[in-house]
Design a protein around this motif. Structure first.
Motif, PDB file in Angstrom:
ATOM      1  N   ARG A  66      23.115  -4.441   2.048  1.00 22.31           N
ATOM      2  CA  ARG A  66      22.548  -5.550   2.924  1.00 22.31           C
ATOM      3  C   ARG A  66      21.964  -5.075   4.325  1.00 22.31           C
ATOM      4  NH1 ARG A  66      24.384 -11.090   5.558  1.00 22.31           N
ATOM      5  NH2 ARG A  66      22.727 -12.455   4.851  1.00 22.31           N
ATOM      6  N   SER A  67      20.721  -5.168   4.752  1.00 25.71           N
ATOM      7  CA  SER A  67      20.353  -4.607   6.207  1.00 25.71           C
ATOM      8  C   SER A  67      19.070  -5.576   6.565  1.00 25.71           C
ATOM      9  CB  SER A  67      19.900  -3.227   5.954  1.00 25.71           C
ATOM     10  OG  SER A  67      18.794  -3.097   4.923  1.00 25.71           O
ATOM     11  N   GLU A  68      19.038  -5.502   7.931  1.00 24.55           N
ATOM     12  CA  GLU A  68      17.920  -5.880   8.642  1.00 24.55           C
ATOM     13  C   GLU A  68      17.017  -4.885   9.000  1.00 24.55           C
ATOM     14  OE1 GLU A  68      17.135  -8.922   9.786  1.00 24.55           O
ATOM     15  OE2 GLU A  68      18.545 -10.256   9.529  1.00 24.55           O
ATOM     16  N   ASN A  69      15.819  -5.154   8.840  1.00 23.17           N
ATOM     17  CA  ASN A  69      14.770  -4.091   8.788  1.00 23.17           C
ATOM     18  C   ASN A  69      13.511  -4.519   9.578  1.00 23.17           C
ATOM     19  OD1 ASN A  69      16.177  -1.967   6.894  1.00 23.17           O
ATOM     20  ND2 ASN A  69      16.047  -3.795   6.048  1.00 23.17           N
ATOM     21  N   ALA A  70      12.772  -3.840  10.167  1.00 17.33           N
ATOM     22  CA  ALA A  70      11.465  -4.265  10.414  1.00 17.33           C
ATOM     23  C   ALA A  70      10.215  -3.126  10.548  1.00 17.33           C
ATOM     24  CB  ALA A  70      11.304  -4.499  12.028  1.00 17.33           C
ATOM     25  N   ALA A  71       8.932  -3.511  10.212  1.00 14.56           N
ATOM     26  CA  ALA A  71       7.857  -2.645  10.012  1.00 14.56           C
ATOM     27  C   ALA A  71       6.855  -3.127  10.725  1.00 14.56           C
ATOM     28  CB  ALA A  71       7.752  -2.337   8.552  1.00 14.56           C
ATOM     29  N   HIS A  72       6.103  -2.414  11.628  1.00 14.75           N
ATOM     30  CA  HIS A  72       4.852  -2.476  12.201  1.00 14.75           C
ATOM     31  C   HIS A  72       3.783  -2.242  11.053  1.00 14.75           C
ATOM     32  CE1 HIS A  72       7.235  -3.351  15.811  1.00 14.75           C
ATOM     33  NE2 HIS A  72       6.290  -4.060  16.175  1.00 14.75           N
ATOM     34  N   ARG A  73       2.668  -3.087  10.932  1.00 19.46           N
ATOM     35  CA  ARG A  73       1.841  -2.904   9.847  1.00 19.46           C
ATOM     36  C   ARG A  73       0.303  -3.177  10.297  1.00 19.46           C
ATOM     37  NH1 ARG A  73       3.707  -5.687   4.887  1.00 19.46           N
ATOM     38  NH2 ARG A  73       2.104  -7.020   5.010  1.00 19.46           N
ATOM     39  N   ILE A  74      -0.554  -2.424   9.405  1.00 19.52           N
ATOM     40  CA  ILE A  74      -1.971  -2.509   9.702  1.00 19.52           C
ATOM     41  C   ILE A  74      -2.544  -2.872   8.214  1.00 19.52           C
ATOM     42  CG2 ILE A  74      -4.408  -1.952  10.636  1.00 19.52           C
ATOM     43  CD1 ILE A  74      -2.738  -0.360  12.835  1.00 19.52           C
ATOM     44  N   ALA A  75      -3.124  -3.836   7.636  1.00 20.71           N
ATOM     45  CA  ALA A  75      -3.631  -3.878   6.513  1.00 20.71           C
ATOM     46  C   ALA A  75      -4.936  -2.985   6.401  1.00 20.71           C
ATOM     47  CB  ALA A  75      -4.374  -5.243   6.351  1.00 20.71           C
ATOM     48  N   VAL A  76      -4.712  -2.166   5.086  1.00 21.84           N
ATOM     49  CA  VAL A  76      -6.059  -0.947   5.320  1.00 21.84           C
ATOM     50  C   VAL A  76      -6.596  -1.101   3.660  1.00 21.84           C
ATOM     51  CG1 VAL A  76      -4.904   0.611   6.677  1.00 21.84           C
ATOM     52  CG2 VAL A  76      -3.989   0.809   4.424  1.00 21.84           C
ATOM     53  N   GLU A  77      -7.595  -0.147   3.509  1.00 16.41           N
ATOM     54  CA  GLU A  77      -8.027   0.179   2.221  1.00 16.41           C
ATOM     55  C   GLU A  77      -8.277   1.762   2.419  1.00 16.41           C
ATOM     56  OE1 GLU A  77     -11.252  -2.641   2.068  1.00 16.41           O
ATOM     57  OE2 GLU A  77     -12.545  -1.125   2.972  1.00 16.41           O
ATOM     58  N   TRP A  78      -8.596   2.157   1.170  1.00 19.51           N
ATOM     59  CA  TRP A  78      -8.874   3.642   0.868  1.00 19.51           C
ATOM     60  C   TRP A  78      -9.489   3.802  -0.393  1.00 19.51           C
ATOM     61  CZ3 TRP A  78      -3.902   1.502   0.673  1.00 19.51           C
ATOM     62  CH2 TRP A  78      -3.392   1.686  -0.471  1.00 19.51           C
ATOM     63  N   ASP A  79     -10.032   4.937  -0.525  1.00 13.37           N
ATOM     64  CA  ASP A  79     -10.882   5.331  -1.813  1.00 13.37           C
ATOM     65  C   ASP A  79      -9.994   5.981  -2.807  1.00 13.37           C
ATOM     66  OD1 ASP A  79     -13.274   4.062  -0.983  1.00 13.37           O
ATOM     67  OD2 ASP A  79     -13.758   6.097   0.155  1.00 13.37           O
ATOM     68  N   GLY A  80      -9.582   5.349  -3.741  1.00  7.25           N
ATOM     69  CA  GLY A  80      -8.703   5.864  -4.745  1.00  7.25           C
ATOM     70  C   GLY A  80      -9.469   6.294  -5.973  1.00  7.25           C
ATOM     71  N   PRO A  81      -8.928   6.956  -7.174  1.00 15.58           N
ATOM     72  CA  PRO A  81      -9.653   7.672  -8.214  1.00 15.58           C
ATOM     73  C   PRO A  81     -10.438   6.548  -8.860  1.00 15.58           C
ATOM     74  CG  PRO A  81      -7.182   7.324  -8.576  1.00 15.58           C
ATOM     75  CD  PRO A  81      -7.351   7.196  -7.251  1.00 15.58           C
ATOM     76  N   ASP A  82      -9.824   5.110  -8.945  1.00 18.01           N
ATOM     77  CA  ASP A  82     -10.620   4.273  -9.622  1.00 18.01           C
ATOM     78  C   ASP A  82     -11.174   3.183  -8.964  1.00 18.01           C
ATOM     79  OD1 ASP A  82      -9.580   5.355 -12.097  1.00 18.01           O
ATOM     80  OD2 ASP A  82      -7.561   4.220 -11.664  1.00 18.01           O
ATOM     81  N   GLY A  83     -11.607   3.486  -7.427  1.00 22.67           N
ATOM     82  CA  GLY A  83     -12.233   2.730  -6.769  1.00 22.67           C
ATOM     83  C   GLY A  83     -11.509   2.378  -5.494  1.00 22.67           C
ATOM     84  N   VAL A  84     -11.945   1.020  -4.801  1.00 19.91           N
ATOM     85  CA  VAL A  84     -10.981   0.923  -3.403  1.00 19.91           C
ATOM     86  C   VAL A  84      -9.726   0.168  -3.815  1.00 19.91           C
ATOM     87  CG1 VAL A  84     -11.380  -0.408  -1.539  1.00 19.91           C
ATOM     88  CG2 VAL A  84     -13.238   0.715  -2.214  1.00 19.91           C
ATOM     89  N   GLU A  85      -8.635   0.996  -2.882  1.00 28.65           N
ATOM     90  CA  GLU A  85      -7.355   0.310  -3.222  1.00 28.65           C
ATOM     91  C   GLU A  85      -6.979  -0.244  -1.802  1.00 28.65           C
ATOM     92  OE1 GLU A  85      -4.441   2.651  -5.189  1.00 28.65           O
ATOM     93  OE2 GLU A  85      -5.776   4.146  -5.792  1.00 28.65           O
ATOM     94  N   THR A  86      -6.000  -1.166  -2.013  1.00 25.66           N
ATOM     95  CA  THR A  86      -5.646  -1.931  -0.639  1.00 25.66           C
ATOM     96  C   THR A  86      -4.077  -1.833  -0.386  1.00 25.66           C
ATOM     97  OG1 THR A  86      -5.537  -4.077  -1.657  1.00 25.66           O
ATOM     98  CG2 THR A  86      -7.422  -3.451  -0.703  1.00 25.66           C
ATOM     99  N   GLY A  87      -3.752  -1.761   0.526  1.00 17.49           N
ATOM    100  CA  GLY A  87      -2.206  -1.788   1.005  1.00 17.49           C
ATOM    101  C   GLY A  87      -2.123  -2.157   2.657  1.00 17.49           C
ATOM    102  N   VAL A  88      -1.046  -1.324   2.887  1.00 19.13           N
ATOM    103  CA  VAL A  88      -0.744  -1.418   4.451  1.00 19.13           C
ATOM    104  C   VAL A  88      -0.329  -0.103   5.079  1.00 19.13           C
ATOM    105  CG1 VAL A  88      -0.003  -3.862   4.487  1.00 19.13           C
ATOM    106  CG2 VAL A  88       1.680  -2.133   4.219  1.00 19.13           C
TER     107      VAL A  88
END
Length: 248
Positions: A66-88
Motif C-alpha cells: 500500500r502506498s501514497e503517490n502523486a503525479a503532476h500531469r498534462i493531457a496530451v496527444e501524439w501521432d501513433g502508427p494507427d492515428g492520433v493517440e491520447t494519454g498524459v
C-alpha cells in the motif's frame, strides 16, 4: 529485463484539474507530445493516488503493498502508427514508499521522487497534502464529494469528464536520462468516478509563475475514483530528447 504487469486496488485517485493556456502547456512538453485540447484549453492537473494490494499480477492479493503517490500531469496527444493517440505526460512522480522510489524506472516504468504525505478522509470529504523531499513541490488540496459536476469550463457534466479521463489511460513519464519517456497504461473493467467540489487547492507547481505565467492556469474541477481494481501494463518507452526537462 521484461517489466511485469502490476495489479492493485485504487483506494483513492483524486484528480485536481486545471485549464491551461495551450501555448504554455506546449512549452512544458517533450516532442513528440502536444497538448490535448478541450474547448480551446489544455488540461493539466495533479493525481493524488493511494494504491492498495500492489503486486505483480501473478501473485496473490494478500502479498500486495500500500502506498501514497502523486503525479503532476498534462493531457496530451501524439501521432501513433494507427492515428492520433491520447494519454498524459507526467513531468514528475512522487511517492511515500521507499520501495516505489527504488523500483520505479528499474522494476516497473516511472521514476519516482520521495514525498511526505498528510491525509485526512471522511465519507464526504478528503484532504491530501504533500511536500517532496527535494523541497521542490508542495500540494495541499481539500475537496467535498458532490452529486454532480458543477462550475467546470472544461466539461459539461460528470459523464463528459469521465469519458475524457478514461481516454487518458496511457501515461508517459519524464526520466532522468532525458532520452526517453517511461510508459504505463491503467486498465480496468470497473471504471467509475465521482464529482467533487474543491474547497481549497494550493500547488507550488501550478502556482509557479516561471512555469505558468499569471492567468495561464486556472483551477477547473476535481474528480475522485475510489475502491476500483485496476492493472498497470508497461508500455514501450517513447523516444524523446527533452524528457528530463522537468524530471526529478
Amino acid at each position: 529485463m521484461r517489466q511485469p504487469r502490476l495489479s492493485s486496488v485504487v483506494e483513492r485517485r483524486l484528480l485536481v484539474n486545471y485549464r491551461v493556456d495551450p501555448d504554455v502547456a506546449e512549452r512544458l512538453l517533450p516532442a513528440p507530445l502536444r497538448p490535448q485540447l478541450v474547448h480551446g484549453h489544455a488540461v493539466a492537473g495533479i493525481c493524488l493516488l493511494r494504491l492498495g494490494s500492489v503486486r505483480p499480477a501473478w501473485t496473490p492479493r494478500f502479498l500486495g503493498l500500500r502506498s501514497e503517490n502523486a503525479a503532476h500531469r498534462i493531457a496530451v496527444e501524439w501521432d501513433g502508427p494507427d492515428g492520433v493517440e491520447t494519454g498524459v505526460y507526467i513531468p514528475r512522480r512522487d511517492t511515500a514508499s521507499r520501495l516505489n522510489a527504488w523500483a520505479g524506472g528499474r522494476l516497473f516504468p516511472g521514476e519516482h521522487g520521495r514525498a511526505d504525505f498528510e491525509v485526512h478522509e471522511t465519507p464526504g470529504q478528503m484532504s491530501v497534502a504533500l511536500a517532496t523531499r527535494d523541497g521542490d513541490t508542495r500540494v495541499d488540496v481539500t475537496v467535498e464529494l458532490s452529486d454532480e459536476l458543477r462550475g467546470s469550463t472544461l466539461f459539461a457534466d460528470l459523464a463528459e469528464a469521465s469519458r475524457f479521463f478514461r481516454g487518458g489511460a496511457k501515461g508517459f513519464s519524464a526520466t532522468s536520462s532525458g532520452r526517453h519517456l517511461d510508459g504505463m497504461e491503467l486498465q480496468t473493467d470497473a471504471w467509475h468516478v465521482e464529482a467533487c467540489r474543491v474547497r481549497s487547492a494550493v500547488s507550488s507547481f501550478f502556482d509557479d509563475p516561471d512555469l505558468f505565467p499569471p492567468g495561464s492556469a486556472t483551477l477547473d474541477c476535481a474528480l475522485v475514483m475510489r475502491d476500483v481494481p485496476v492493472s498497470w501494463r508497461p508500455l514501450p518507452a517513447m523516444a524523446s530528447e527533452r524528457a528530463a526537462q522537468l524530471a526529478n
